[in-house]
Design an enzyme around this catalytic site. Structure first.
Site, PDB file in Angstrom:
ATOM      1  CE  LYS A 161      -7.798  -2.694   6.071  1.00 55.81           C
ATOM      2  NZ  LYS A 161      -7.512  -3.860   5.244  1.00 55.81           N
ATOM      3  CG  ASP A 180      -2.774   4.408   4.505  1.00 54.62           C
ATOM      4  OD1 ASP A 180      -3.743   4.285   5.270  1.00 54.62           O
ATOM      5  OD2 ASP A 180      -2.631   3.719   3.473  1.00 54.62           O
ATOM      6  CD1 TRP A 194      -1.944  -2.284   1.951  1.00 55.57           C
ATOM      7  CD2 TRP A 194      -2.730  -1.583  -0.017  1.00 55.57           C
ATOM      8  NE1 TRP A 194      -2.812  -3.242   1.484  1.00 55.57           N
ATOM      9  CE2 TRP A 194      -3.306  -2.842   0.282  1.00 55.57           C
ATOM     10  CE3 TRP A 194      -3.074  -0.954  -1.200  1.00 55.57           C
ATOM     11  CZ2 TRP A 194      -4.213  -3.469  -0.573  1.00 55.57           C
ATOM     12  CZ3 TRP A 194      -3.971  -1.578  -2.054  1.00 55.57           C
ATOM     13  CH2 TRP A 194      -4.531  -2.817  -1.737  1.00 55.57           C
TER      14      TRP A 194
END
Length: 359
Positions: free
Chosen positions: A194, A170, A102
């Site tokens: 999440k 992030d 990511w």
């Protein structure tokens, strides 16, 4: 109703209490005769939920008054583009610390916008780079990092100090899972799916002075100031998803706040890592111990065949999502906020039984 032990990497498990309350209020919220998903985002009912959700987040994370809070759409993926479009101003660079897929994707997006460079990286992504391994080039406006890496199972336990360069993170896979010093960051963003709710909501926490560096060349719909000016209602917000974030945030508050959630997450992670380490090599952790994630427990068995047998039998026993990412294979247990300690204890018992049968 039997509930699965949900160890999926995301969208992830949500507390049963949250789902039950949502179920009870599905047809009529607060005697309105309507579901939240049916009513206007300009209604008094939704307006109260929207503003309360942002205030709950501010309280839970201890966000100072000089930070703005946004509830946006598009996931972390859109943030990969919005950040460089707004803050990689002409003639300035942005550095990206690469720790997994990511962060690589965020870096690739920034390369389309301007001068992005790799500020830190290590081979294999089995550990987080030390602060002294981060190299900041001249005219750098920000350094970007990914706080928790779901695929390899690594996590920052300390964040670098950058001496005036903006730090952007992030935090999609560990927001609200532990206490953080928001003052260390100029911008934090995180998908809710999440640890804080369902997919479809992206939390943005942005320091006000960063807005002064926002590019005037970026189209208005992609500017943070445009969304914040309209209280994140520039477009119709994902009302039902934000309602679920509201319920999840209240659940965290009821558990004793983020500090107690962090202790619970540490207990879950310690339980599984200790078992892996004491298995005599039958289970082997993927990441280096100093960088182990408290969110994503990644491990391998002695052979690929045993990996697949473990995953198949786990599924039969009600353990969902324990397959590793195809990039590294093996197995993974994601133990986000909504995963109970009891589920982790049940998984440990299954792992022990599987080793006894196959070791």
């Amino acid at each position: 109703m039997m509930r699965a032990h949900n160890f999926s990497s995301g969208p992830a498990a949500m507390p049963s209490e949250v789902l039950i309350q949502a179920q009870n209020e599905l047809l009529s919220y607060d005697d309105s005769g309507m579901s939240i998903m049916e009513m206007s985002h300009r209604s008094k009912y939704y307006d109260q939920i929207h503003n309360e959700t942002m205030e709950l987040i501010r309280q839970l994370l201890g966000i100072p008054a000089n930070y703005k809070i946004g509830l946006l759409q598009g996931g972390a993926r859109l943030q990969f583009a919005m950040i460089p479009l707004n803050f990689m101003s002409k003639g300035r660079q942005a550095g990206y610390v690469l720790t997994d897929t990511w962060s690589e994707e965020a870096f690739k997006e920034a390369e389309h916008v301007g001068s992005a460079y790799i500020a830190g990286k290590n081979d294999g992504y089995r550990r987080i780079p030390d602060s002294n391994e981060i190299e900041i080039q001249r005219d750098t406006t920000y350094i970007h990092l990914t706080s928790n890496n779901t695929i390899v199972g690594t996590q920052y336990h300390d964040y670098p100090q950058l001496n005036g360069v903006h730090l952007i993170a992030d935090m999609t896979s560990d927001i609200m899972s532990k206490e953080i010093d928001v003052n260390s960051f100029s911008l934090i963003y995180a998908g809710a799916q999440k640890n804080l709710g369902p997919s479809g909501v992206t939390l943005v926490i942005l320091r006000e002075d960063l807005l002064e560096e926002e590019s005037s060349l970026t189209m208005p719909a992609l500017r943070y100031s445009s969304h914040l000016k309209e209280n994140c209602m520039l477009a119709t917000p994902p009302t039902y998803n934000i309602y679920l974030v509201n319920l999840f945030a209240k659940w965290i508050q009821q558990q004793g706040g983020v500090a107690m959630i962090e202790k619970q997450n540490q207990k879950k992670a310690t339980l599984l890592y200790d078992f892996i380490d004491q298995s005599g090599g039958f289970y082997k952790g993927y990441s280096e111990r100093s960088s182990r994630s408290h969110m994503n427990i990644t491990f391998h068995l002695p052979t690929k065949e045993l990996d697949q047998k473990f995953i198949a039998q786990a599924y039969q026993e009600g353990f969902i999502g324990v397959n590793g990412h195809h990039r590294i294979g093996g197995c993974r247990a994601s133990i986000y906020n909504g995963v109970s300690l009891q589920s982790c204890m049940e998984l440990e018992m299954f792992m022990k039984h599987f080793q006894d049968q196959n070791g």
